[in-house]
Design a protein around this motif. Structure first.
Motif, PDB file in Angstrom:
ATOM      1  N   GLU A   1     -17.033  -4.616  54.630  1.00 54.30           N
ATOM      2  CA  GLU A   1     -17.499  -3.180  54.972  1.00 54.30           C
ATOM      3  C   GLU A   1     -16.621  -2.611  55.813  1.00 54.30           C
ATOM      4  N   GLU A   2     -16.107  -3.350  56.904  1.00 54.35           N
ATOM      5  CA  GLU A   2     -15.408  -2.816  58.141  1.00 54.35           C
ATOM      6  C   GLU A   2     -14.001  -2.682  57.788  1.00 54.35           C
ATOM      7  N   VAL A   3     -13.464  -3.645  57.037  1.00 52.45           N
ATOM      8  CA  VAL A   3     -12.061  -3.502  56.489  1.00 52.45           C
ATOM      9  C   VAL A   3     -11.880  -2.133  55.657  1.00 52.45           C
ATOM     10  N   CYS A   4     -13.008  -1.853  54.782  1.00 46.65           N
ATOM     11  CA  CYS A   4     -12.970  -0.695  53.896  1.00 46.65           C
ATOM     12  C   CYS A   4     -12.959   0.540  54.799  1.00 46.65           C
ATOM     13  N   THR A   5     -13.865   0.436  55.821  1.00 49.69           N
ATOM     14  CA  THR A   5     -14.040   1.721  56.695  1.00 49.69           C
ATOM     15  C   THR A   5     -12.458   1.908  57.353  1.00 49.69           C
ATOM     16  N   ARG A   6     -11.981   1.002  57.981  1.00 56.73           N
ATOM     17  CA  ARG A   6     -10.938   1.141  58.686  1.00 56.73           C
ATOM     18  C   ARG A   6      -9.570   1.529  57.848  1.00 56.73           C
ATOM     19  N   THR A   7      -9.667   1.158  56.659  1.00 62.68           N
ATOM     20  CA  THR A   7      -8.712   1.452  55.948  1.00 62.68           C
ATOM     21  C   THR A   7      -8.782   2.932  55.449  1.00 62.68           C
ATOM     22  N   ALA A   8      -9.905   3.404  54.982  1.00 61.99           N
ATOM     23  CA  ALA A   8     -10.236   4.907  54.807  1.00 61.99           C
ATOM     24  C   ALA A   8      -9.926   5.750  55.842  1.00 61.99           C
ATOM     25  N   VAL A   9     -10.099   5.407  57.206  1.00 65.15           N
ATOM     26  CA  VAL A   9      -9.805   5.997  58.375  1.00 65.15           C
ATOM     27  C   VAL A   9      -8.138   6.093  58.467  1.00 65.15           C
ATOM     28  N   LEU A  10      -7.599   5.101  58.189  1.00 63.82           N
ATOM     29  CA  LEU A  10      -6.090   5.142  58.324  1.00 63.82           C
ATOM     30  C   LEU A  10      -5.592   5.973  57.292  1.00 63.82           C
ATOM     31  N   MET A  11      -6.025   5.925  56.156  1.00 58.40           N
ATOM     32  CA  MET A  11      -5.251   6.808  55.011  1.00 58.40           C
ATOM     33  C   MET A  11      -5.589   8.206  55.552  1.00 58.40           C
ATOM     34  N   ALA A  12      -6.671   8.571  55.994  1.00 64.66           N
ATOM     35  CA  ALA A  12      -6.981   9.874  56.436  1.00 64.66           C
ATOM     36  C   ALA A  12      -5.960  10.491  57.499  1.00 64.66           C
ATOM     37  N   HIS A  13      -5.728   9.532  58.445  1.00 64.34           N
ATOM     38  CA  HIS A  13      -4.427   9.781  59.342  1.00 64.34           C
ATOM     39  C   HIS A  13      -3.279   9.899  58.814  1.00 64.34           C
ATOM     40  N   TRP A  14      -3.002   9.135  57.875  1.00 68.21           N
ATOM     41  CA  TRP A  14      -1.639   9.252  57.154  1.00 68.21           C
ATOM     42  C   TRP A  14      -1.312  10.408  56.574  1.00 68.21           C
TER      43      TRP A  14
ATOM     44  N   ILE B   1     -17.767 -15.021  48.974  1.00 65.68           N
ATOM     45  CA  ILE B   1     -19.004 -13.962  49.136  1.00 65.68           C
ATOM     46  C   ILE B   1     -19.940 -14.217  47.983  1.00 65.68           C
ATOM     47  N   GLN B   2     -19.372 -14.460  46.877  1.00 69.09           N
ATOM     48  CA  GLN B   2     -20.167 -14.750  45.623  1.00 69.09           C
ATOM     49  C   GLN B   2     -21.268 -13.710  45.247  1.00 69.09           C
ATOM     50  N   GLN B   3     -20.862 -12.537  45.477  1.00 64.66           N
ATOM     51  CA  GLN B   3     -21.867 -11.543  45.312  1.00 64.66           C
ATOM     52  C   GLN B   3     -21.011 -10.185  44.925  1.00 64.66           C
ATOM     53  N   VAL B   4     -21.350  -9.613  43.850  1.00 58.01           N
ATOM     54  CA  VAL B   4     -20.562  -8.461  43.384  1.00 58.01           C
ATOM     55  C   VAL B   4     -20.927  -7.131  44.021  1.00 58.01           C
ATOM     56  N   GLU B   5     -22.484  -6.825  43.887  1.00 60.09           N
ATOM     57  CA  GLU B   5     -22.955  -5.663  44.363  1.00 60.09           C
ATOM     58  C   GLU B   5     -22.598  -5.397  45.785  1.00 60.09           C
ATOM     59  N   PRO B   6     -22.562  -6.241  46.795  1.00 54.25           N
ATOM     60  CA  PRO B   6     -22.068  -5.746  48.278  1.00 54.25           C
ATOM     61  C   PRO B   6     -20.690  -5.421  48.305  1.00 54.25           C
ATOM     62  N   LEU B   7     -19.870  -5.957  47.587  1.00 57.89           N
ATOM     63  CA  LEU B   7     -18.313  -5.978  47.492  1.00 57.89           C
ATOM     64  C   LEU B   7     -18.306  -4.406  46.730  1.00 57.89           C
ATOM     65  N   GLU B   8     -18.949  -4.179  45.744  1.00 59.60           N
ATOM     66  CA  GLU B   8     -18.853  -2.641  45.032  1.00 59.60           C
ATOM     67  C   GLU B   8     -19.336  -1.648  46.076  1.00 59.60           C
ATOM     68  N   ARG B   9     -20.485  -1.930  46.726  1.00 62.47           N
ATOM     69  CA  ARG B   9     -21.074  -0.988  47.665  1.00 62.47           C
ATOM     70  C   ARG B   9     -19.964  -0.674  48.910  1.00 62.47           C
ATOM     71  N   ALA B  10     -19.340  -1.636  49.342  1.00 63.72           N
ATOM     72  CA  ALA B  10     -18.390  -1.424  50.292  1.00 63.72           C
ATOM     73  C   ALA B  10     -17.080  -0.711  49.563  1.00 63.72           C
ATOM     74  N   LEU B  11     -16.801  -0.884  48.549  1.00 64.09           N
ATOM     75  CA  LEU B  11     -15.600  -0.044  47.958  1.00 64.09           C
ATOM     76  C   LEU B  11     -16.039   1.193  47.768  1.00 64.09           C
ATOM     77  N   ALA B  12     -17.337   1.599  47.475  1.00 63.38           N
ATOM     78  CA  ALA B  12     -17.862   2.999  47.244  1.00 63.38           C
ATOM     79  C   ALA B  12     -17.841   3.534  48.601  1.00 63.38           C
ATOM     80  N   MET B  13     -18.145   2.645  49.591  1.00 64.00           N
ATOM     81  CA  MET B  13     -18.074   3.317  51.192  1.00 64.00           C
ATOM     82  C   MET B  13     -16.826   3.562  51.467  1.00 64.00           C
ATOM     83  N   TYR B  14     -15.695   3.070  51.116  1.00 63.21           N
ATOM     84  CA  TYR B  14     -14.328   3.327  51.523  1.00 63.21           C
ATOM     85  C   TYR B  14     -14.206   5.021  50.929  1.00 63.21           C
ATOM     86  N   ALA B  15     -14.658   5.364  49.661  1.00 61.41           N
ATOM     87  CA  ALA B  15     -14.476   6.652  49.117  1.00 61.41           C
ATOM     88  C   ALA B  15     -14.925   7.570  50.002  1.00 61.41           C
TER      89      ALA B  15
END
Length: 525
Positions: free
Chosen positions: A248-261, A334-348
């Motif tokens: 989740e943190e990686v997704c969040t940081r990447t989202a912020v980086l893209m906004a800066h670019w 991680i072996q769980q799909v839902e948390p990964l999908e939530r994190a990817l939605a969090m990115y957006a």
């Protein structure tokens, strides 16, 4: 030159390549291969960053010591350095490329500065490694200058980035075919010392997932969390939940980086997954570019000219796609799909919020009124006009802070237009937009001086435009390093007026529109 203190956890705690030597090979079950830089003929310090030297606990006397160029040109090691090249894979232009790795980058070690901060020191252009494939592991002066300048410029712009300590000339020639057109030529060689808390990328995880080496994959994930995300160790005791929080943190940081670019007009040019930092930093400055006239469809990379996969306006989507590939890579652990999908939605969600927040600041608005008829529409119409009118993005937004809201006039932005015919074509629509914007900004009730200072703090006056970097390169190739120092000094204060340096804030001259190095570049460097 004083000694540095090293604590090289990456090579100490993660599995290494049992083979030694520089010969090219497939490396399985290992995160790194021990390899020393290849010495160069005549290392000479060409430029350095005082700010990064201070981060490491070094001063001017240390940097000007002849031993500095020897170490950071690849001819000598300091006590405690344990050089290595990292193993990773990646998706390149949307296709899995298999093993890639540090083909011309060699990490010297992890330096601990006097404040206890960890900084990884990495030489780019230090010679061949087991991951060099058919290349020579070297870098040319032109690309090294671009990386050195842009790394530091991005930091001063407030964009998350790797840093650059030094630029060292090698005294050797490197043969490159700059445009892949069958006309290689010798160019001066150079080595950049890149500095970051970590150079781990998405591709470091992808390589082990692709090979089914799940034990090493888990070890790398847990190591990365423990070393580079220590706050997660304190916040979450359960290792399984901690790995989810990490993604989740990686997704969040990447989202912020893209906004800066998007805020400053930076185009990376080659957003392969092996060029994506796990810390959300801008990494691997290759065929990057800066938006002059606002064009969401522009790419600086000649290799990307046809498909434009990595064009300016597409970067947030590509980052999301790259995160999907990282999610696929870490799923076996991680072996769980839902948390990964939530994190990817969090990115957006995070990217949309950050992009809106930054646009709000660029427009000088205290509040944001969404909706089709609100500020979302106001911003969308502005971007359309900037593109159709061929308007310089940096100059326009900087000038916007000085607009007279009582009498908004398009003439205020004359310096931002590249083509008089294009200007005439949008003049009426632009006048209407300016009137609408002036009314909206006036509703905020912010005094003009305060409004201007706020906007000038987020809309840079100086950015490392492609042609400015090329001018510094041209001078350097003639033996004059003054252009590098001058440009770096200006870019240390990108938001401040600097009397006498107006030339660095000017729009791209016509001669640079299609000039090599000023418009599009290749990955050849």
């Amino acid at each position: 030159m004083r000694e540095l203190r090293f604590d090289n956890r990456f090579v100490r705690e993660l599995p290494g390549d049992p083979e030694s030597g520089r010969h090219v090979r497939q490396v399985h079950g290992a995160c790194h291969s021990r390899v020393a830089p290849t010495p160069v003929r005549a290392p000479r310090l060409l430029a350095w960053s005082a700010e990064v030297a201070e981060l490491l606990g070094l001063d001017e006397a240390d940097v000007l010591d002849p031993r500095f160029a020897e170490v950071f040109g690849g001819n000598a090691l300091l006590p405690g350095m344990e050089p290595y090249a990292a193993c990773y894979g990646g998706h390149q232009f949307g296709n899995w490329a298999g093993q890639l790795g540090d083909g011309r980058a060699i990490t010297l070690g992890e330096s601990i500065n006097p404040q206890g901060q960890r900084w990884e020191l990495q030489l780019k252009g230090a010679g061949p490694t087991p991951y060099s494939r058919r290349a020579d592991g070297r870098a040319v002066l032109r690309s090294s200058i671009r990386e050195f300048i842009c790394s530091e410029a991005m930091h001063h712009l407030g964009v998350p980035t790797t840093r650059a300590l030094s630029l060292v000339g090698t005294g050797e020639q490197v043969v490159r075919d700059m445009f892949y057109d069958g006309h290689p030529r010798p160019e001066p060689g150079a080595v950049v010392c890149r500095v970051a808390p970590s150079f781990i990328r998405f591709g470091n995880f992808e390589i082990f997932a692709s090979r089914g080496e799940e034990a090493v994959l888990q070890q790398l994930i847990d190591f990365t969390i423990d070393r580079d995300f220590p706050e997660l160790i304190e916040a979450e005791a359960d290792p399984a939940l901690r790995r989810v929080r990490w993604f989740e943190e990686v997704c969040t940081r990447t989202a912020v980086l893209m906004a800066h670019w998007m805020r400053v007009g930076f185009v990376h040019g080659v957003m392969n997954t092996d060029n994506m930092s796990i810390l959300g930093l801008t990494i691997d400055y290759g065929p990057y570019g800066w938006i002059d006239d606002f064009d969401p469809d522009w790419t600086p990379n000649t290799t990307d000219a046809e498909g434009r996969r990595y064009r300016f306006g597409h970067q947030p989507r590509i980052a999301h796609w790259n995160l999907w590939q990282l999610a696929n890579a870490v799923y076996p652990v991680i072996q769980q799909v839902e948390p990964l999908e939530r994190a990817l939605a969090m990115y957006a969600e995070v990217h949309e919020a950050e992009n809106r927040r930054m646009m709000q600041q660029k427009l000088g608005l205290d509040t944001w009124r969404g909706g089709d008829s609100g500020d979302d529409a106001l911003a969308a119409e502005l971007q359309r006009l900037l593109q159709v009118g061929e308007v310089d993005m940096t100059i326009f937004f900087r000038a916007l802070s000085g607009l007279d809201l009582a009498q908004p006039a398009l003439a205020h932005f004359d310096a931002a237009f590249y083509d008089e015919a294009r200007r005439a074509g949008v003049a009426e629509a632009f006048d209407a937009w300016l009137a609408r914007y002036a009314a909206r900004a006036g509703q905020e009730g912010v005094p003009a001086a305060l409004r201007r200072s706020r906007m000038d703090a987020v809309n840079p006056l100086y950015v490392p435009r492609n042609y400015l970097a090329q001018q510094a390169i041209d001078r350097a190739e003639r033996g004059d390093m003054g252009g590098i120092a001058d440009l770096l000094d200006v870019l240390r204060r990108p938001y401040a007026e600097q009397p006498g340096r107006e030339v660095f804030a000017a729009r791209r001259p016509d001669w640079a529109r299609h000039k090599a190095g000023c418009s599009m570049l290749s990955c050849s460097s």
